[in-house]
Design a protein around this motif. Structure first.
Motif, PDB file in Angstrom:
ATOM      1  N   CYS A 197      17.989 -27.922   4.476  1.00 39.49           N
ATOM      2  CA  CYS A 197      16.552 -27.472   4.679  1.00 39.49           C
ATOM      3  C   CYS A 197      16.085 -27.262   6.359  1.00 39.49           C
ATOM      4  O   CYS A 197      15.334 -26.472   6.123  1.00 39.49           O
ATOM      5  CB  CYS A 197      15.768 -27.499   3.357  1.00 39.49           C
ATOM      6  N   HIS A 198      16.605 -27.700   6.968  1.00 38.98           N
ATOM      7  CA  HIS A 198      16.012 -27.938   8.715  1.00 38.98           C
ATOM      8  C   HIS A 198      17.502 -27.806   9.653  1.00 38.98           C
ATOM      9  O   HIS A 198      18.283 -28.249   9.326  1.00 38.98           O
ATOM     10  CB  HIS A 198      15.381 -29.350   8.305  1.00 38.98           C
ATOM     11  N   TYR A 204       5.172 -30.881  11.863  1.00 42.88           N
ATOM     12  CA  TYR A 204       6.012 -31.768  11.253  1.00 42.88           C
ATOM     13  C   TYR A 204       4.966 -32.881  10.846  1.00 42.88           C
ATOM     14  O   TYR A 204       4.073 -33.433  12.147  1.00 42.88           O
ATOM     15  CB  TYR A 204       6.361 -32.027  11.759  1.00 42.88           C
ATOM     16  N   ARG A 240       7.044 -30.314  17.578  1.00 45.59           N
ATOM     17  CA  ARG A 240       8.039 -29.182  16.725  1.00 45.59           C
ATOM     18  C   ARG A 240       7.450 -28.321  17.638  1.00 45.59           C
ATOM     19  O   ARG A 240       7.912 -27.341  17.766  1.00 45.59           O
ATOM     20  CB  ARG A 240       8.058 -29.205  15.573  1.00 45.59           C
ATOM     21  N   HIS A 245      12.996 -23.882   8.897  1.00 42.48           N
ATOM     22  CA  HIS A 245      13.789 -24.574   7.543  1.00 42.48           C
ATOM     23  C   HIS A 245      14.308 -23.140   6.656  1.00 42.48           C
ATOM     24  O   HIS A 245      14.336 -22.262   7.037  1.00 42.48           O
ATOM     25  CB  HIS A 245      12.557 -24.288   7.147  1.00 42.48           C
ATOM     26  N   THR A 255       6.298 -29.136   7.313  1.00 41.43           N
ATOM     27  CA  THR A 255       6.559 -30.424   6.720  1.00 41.43           C
ATOM     28  C   THR A 255       4.948 -31.453   6.895  1.00 41.43           C
ATOM     29  O   THR A 255       4.129 -31.013   7.814  1.00 41.43           O
ATOM     30  CB  THR A 255       7.402 -31.197   7.735  1.00 41.43           C
ATOM     31  N   GLN A 314       4.263 -35.437   5.597  1.00 39.56           N
ATOM     32  CA  GLN A 314       5.024 -35.992   4.849  1.00 39.56           C
ATOM     33  C   GLN A 314       3.740 -37.037   4.621  1.00 39.56           C
ATOM     34  O   GLN A 314       2.174 -36.839   6.042  1.00 39.56           O
ATOM     35  CB  GLN A 314       5.198 -37.572   6.041  1.00 39.56           C
ATOM     36  N   HIS A 356       6.758 -35.863   0.420  1.00 41.60           N
ATOM     37  CA  HIS A 356       6.967 -35.167   0.952  1.00 41.60           C
ATOM     38  C   HIS A 356       7.043 -33.767   0.747  1.00 41.60           C
ATOM     39  O   HIS A 356       6.936 -33.442  -0.650  1.00 41.60           O
ATOM     40  CB  HIS A 356       8.370 -35.178   1.669  1.00 41.60           C
ATOM     41  N   ARG A 395       9.848 -27.572  -1.097  1.00 41.93           N
ATOM     42  CA  ARG A 395      10.432 -28.843  -1.568  1.00 41.93           C
ATOM     43  C   ARG A 395       8.769 -29.823  -1.276  1.00 41.93           C
ATOM     44  O   ARG A 395       8.972 -29.614  -1.066  1.00 41.93           O
ATOM     45  CB  ARG A 395      11.145 -29.056  -0.926  1.00 41.93           C
ATOM     46  N   GLU A 422       8.711 -33.708  -2.556  1.00 41.71           N
ATOM     47  CA  GLU A 422       9.429 -34.884  -2.972  1.00 41.71           C
ATOM     48  C   GLU A 422       8.754 -36.166  -3.456  1.00 41.71           C
ATOM     49  O   GLU A 422       8.010 -35.593  -2.460  1.00 41.71           O
ATOM     50  CB  GLU A 422      10.251 -35.300  -1.836  1.00 41.71           C
ATOM     51  N   PRO A 435      16.255 -38.589   5.123  1.00 44.61           N
ATOM     52  CA  PRO A 435      16.761 -37.488   5.953  1.00 44.61           C
ATOM     53  C   PRO A 435      15.097 -37.099   6.060  1.00 44.61           C
ATOM     54  O   PRO A 435      14.640 -36.007   7.534  1.00 44.61           O
ATOM     55  CB  PRO A 435      15.825 -36.342   4.285  1.00 44.61           C
ATOM     56  N   PHE A 436      14.787 -38.407   7.173  1.00 47.12           N
ATOM     57  CA  PHE A 436      12.878 -37.011   7.335  1.00 47.12           C
ATOM     58  C   PHE A 436      12.873 -36.954   8.588  1.00 47.12           C
ATOM     59  O   PHE A 436      11.578 -36.469   8.875  1.00 47.12           O
ATOM     60  CB  PHE A 436      12.718 -39.094   7.730  1.00 47.12           C
ATOM     61  N   MET A 437      13.834 -36.406  10.028  1.00 46.37           N
ATOM     62  CA  MET A 437      14.172 -35.742  10.836  1.00 46.37           C
ATOM     63  C   MET A 437      15.075 -34.765  10.462  1.00 46.37           C
ATOM     64  O   MET A 437      14.817 -33.987  11.504  1.00 46.37           O
ATOM     65  CB  MET A 437      14.719 -36.705  12.618  1.00 46.37           C
ATOM     66  N   GLY A 438      15.194 -34.389   9.847  1.00 46.73           N
ATOM     67  CA  GLY A 438      16.104 -32.931   8.923  1.00 46.73           C
ATOM     68  C   GLY A 438      17.806 -32.949   9.920  1.00 46.73           C
ATOM     69  O   GLY A 438      17.683 -32.343  10.152  1.00 46.73           O
TER      70      GLY A 438
HETATM   71  O1  LIG Z   1      12.652 -31.937   9.158  1.00 45.05           O
HETATM   72  C1  LIG Z   1      12.245 -31.429   8.694  1.00 45.05           C
HETATM   73  O2  LIG Z   1      11.675 -30.825   9.121  1.00 45.05           O
HETATM   74  C2  LIG Z   1      12.232 -32.104   7.210  1.00 45.05           C
HETATM   75  C3  LIG Z   1      12.460 -33.602   6.987  1.00 45.05           C
HETATM   76  C4  LIG Z   1      12.865 -34.137   5.925  1.00 45.05           C
HETATM   77  C5  LIG Z   1      11.497 -35.127   5.343  1.00 45.05           C
HETATM   78  C6  LIG Z   1      11.383 -35.622   4.201  1.00 45.05           C
HETATM   79  C7  LIG Z   1      12.653 -35.378   3.324  1.00 45.05           C
HETATM   80  C8  LIG Z   1      13.067 -34.203   3.542  1.00 45.05           C
HETATM   81  O3  LIG Z   1      14.421 -33.802   2.402  1.00 45.05           O
HETATM   82  C9  LIG Z   1      13.678 -33.486   4.474  1.00 45.05           C
END
Ligand SMILES: O=C(O)/C=C/c1cccc(O)c1
Length: 509
Positions: free
Chosen positions: A45-46, A74, A89, A102, A206, A208, A217, A227, A229, A295-298
């Motif tokens: 997604c990023h 973010y 960002r 995104h 974004t 968290q 997330h 999204r 999560e 995935p935390f930094m995309g």
């Molecule tokens: O970097 C982004 O914008 C998204 C990061 C991210 C963080 C946690 C889970 C995800 O699927 C993506």
């Protein structure tokens, strides 16, 4: 005669990117994927500014730009969604693009696919699996067939790439091992489309949620796509947790079945792995086949696109006969440490986000809340096939060119090495020959307002001029993938630096 210069196993975004780049360089490419159609559901997604530069080289930056949205925030949030801190960002990038974007993956995969299928020399074979792969001294021999059918066909290619995902057949067939850096957390990923005409939920680009009771997330992917999560506790049943009746209550603050569709809910275990080598003989690994990160930094798909860009120019040098096959070891040396840096940084953010011990989480929150400045953007340098100038391995500034309709520099010069300088350099025969072997463009770039000589480029501002001057350099050699190969001051330093880069190629031989 082989059937293709390069066979690519796997036709996701990384395989597609490489097929397009190599096809545009004039090479014959065949890409195989066992799935008969593109995977219809979103995963990545990023995209970042470097990926946009690679998309320029693929000729689809403008089309993709239409289908994505800038992701400028973010936020690290408390359980009550108040802001604790944020990650950078909104900074001014060297490439001229936004730092982050995104997207909803099905919106952009079609653009990649249309570009690949319309590039001369590129053949796409979906619904065909690769069953064996053997790298010999001269070529790669693959046997392929339709899944479930006994018939096989032999395909010969000069090189092959395994871009076939985390469970890569190619990596396993070559016997390449993986290093596990130890991150493991299972999350449920939910993609949601809000019904047309419904008001859009208030979700940051974004966010968290650093809630030790359940880390979460959320992200706006553009348009009506979102999204959400959440992390699973140890022992929780991932199938039950991803069932709609378990997911909808977690979304009730924002959406419900009367306002939105749940497009996908799936449990994923986020891991951190890197292949021991990215090359075995004439076969290279790219994307998730070579590395996996939380995935935390995309950065998952972006890292795979960097692999594709690096592979494209290295394979081009070898296929043109300008470098020996052994030069492709520079692919592992260039990409592995770079992607390892992103894996480690993603783990660091992941460990912050996934903390479930309330005491440690409270200590973390105090540190984050006391942070006055946003940390600097994470932009590691590449360390192979670069010189020893301080700019070497960093991302080159890409100016807009005022006397070429304001186009970005790479669009003016193309996907090739470029020797750039603010004034003409008198190069000797050795330098001219080395630049020819690299297939390099040369360009004089003058700051805005200066009177150009014929053929000179004039930048729309002074960014390039000031960047180079600040490092004391008066020339810079930029690799096709946008990283500085080397830089220096004076014609003599150019001659020495090129000789040393070619030395690296000669050592490979
Ligand atoms: O970097 C982004 O914008 C998204 C990061 C991210 C963080 C946690 C889970 C995800 O699927 C993506």
């Amino acid at each position: 005669m082989t059937d293709a210069d390069v066979a690519i196993v796997g036709y996701g975004p990384v395989g597609q990117s490489l097929a397009i780049l190599l096809g545009r360089l004039g090479w014959r490419v065949v890409a195989f994927d066992r799935q008969p159609e593109l995977y219809p559901l979103p995963r990545a997604c990023h995209l970042d500014h470097e990926a946009m530069r690679i998309l320029q080289a693929m000729g689809i930056a403008d089309a993709v730009h239409e289908a994505i949205v800038p992701a400028r925030e973010y936020l690290l949030l408390r359980a009550d969604l108040s802001v604790l801190s944020d990650l950078p960002r909104g900074w001014r990038t060297p490439t001229g693009w936004e730092a982050s974007y995104h997207f909803f993956q099905p919106d952009i995969e079609g653009i990649f696919d249309r570009a690949a299928t319309s590039t001369p020399g590129v053949r796409i074979r979906q619904g065909v699996e690769v069953r064996t792969i053997e790298s010999t001294a001269q070529e790669v021999v693959l046997t392929v067939g339709a899944p479930g059918s006994p018939g096989t066909e032999t395909v010969r290619a000069t090189f092959a790439i395994g871009a076939d995902g985390a469970n890569s057949f190619v990596r396993r067939a070559l016997g390449i091992g993986e290093e596990d850096l130890g991150f493991e957390a299972t999350w449920v990923v939910n993609d949601v489309e809000v019904h047309e005409g419904r008001s859009l939920p208030d979700v940051p680009d974004t966010g968290q949620v650093l809630d030790p009771a359940q880390p979460r997330h959320m992200a706006w992917l553009g348009g009506r796509h979102y999204r959400w999560e959440f992390m699973l506790s140890p022992g929780a049943d991932p199938v039950q947790a991803a069932a709609p009746e378990a997911v909808w209550p977690t979304l009730s603050r924002w959406v419900d079945p009367s306002t939105a569709d749940l497009l996908r809910s799936a449990a994923y275990t986020f891991r951190s792995l890197v292949a021991d080598t990215f090359r075995s003989g004439r076969v290279m690994l790219a994307g998730d086949a070579a590395h996996l990160m939380p995935p935390f930094m995309g950065q998952g798909m972006v890292s795979g696109m960097r692999d594709a860009a690096t592979l494209a120019w290295m394979l081009d040098l070898v296929l043109r006969g300008s470098a020996p096959v052994a030069f492709l070891d520079a692919y592992t040396r260039s990409r592995r440490p770079h992607v390892l840096a992103f894996i480690r940084q993603s783990m660091e953010v992941g460990l912050l986000v996934c903390e479930t011990d309330p005491v440690k989480a409270a200590a973390r929150d105090r540190v984050l809340a006391a942070q006055i400045e946003t940390p600097p953007p994470f932009q590691p340098a590449v360390t192979a096939f670069v010189g020893d100038h301080p700019l070497a391995g960093t991302i080159a500034v890409q100016p807009r060119i005022a006397n070429r309709d304001g186009r970005l520099l790479d669009d003016v010069l193309g996907f090739r090495f470029a020797l750039l300088s603010p004034a003409a350099i008198d190069v000797g025969a050795d330098v001219a020959a080395a630049l020819r072997r690299l297939g390099a463009a040369t360009a004089v770039i003058r700051p805005r307002g200066s009177a150009p000589s014929e053929g000179d480029l004039v930048e729309a501002d002074r960014r390039f001029t000031d960047w180079l001057a600040a490092s004391g350099a008066d020339w810079v050699l930029v690799r096709p993938d946008g990283y500085v190969a080397t830089a220096g001051a004076g014609a003599e330093s150019l001659e020495e630096s090129l000789a040393s880069l070619w030395g690296e190629i000669a050592v490979a031989a």
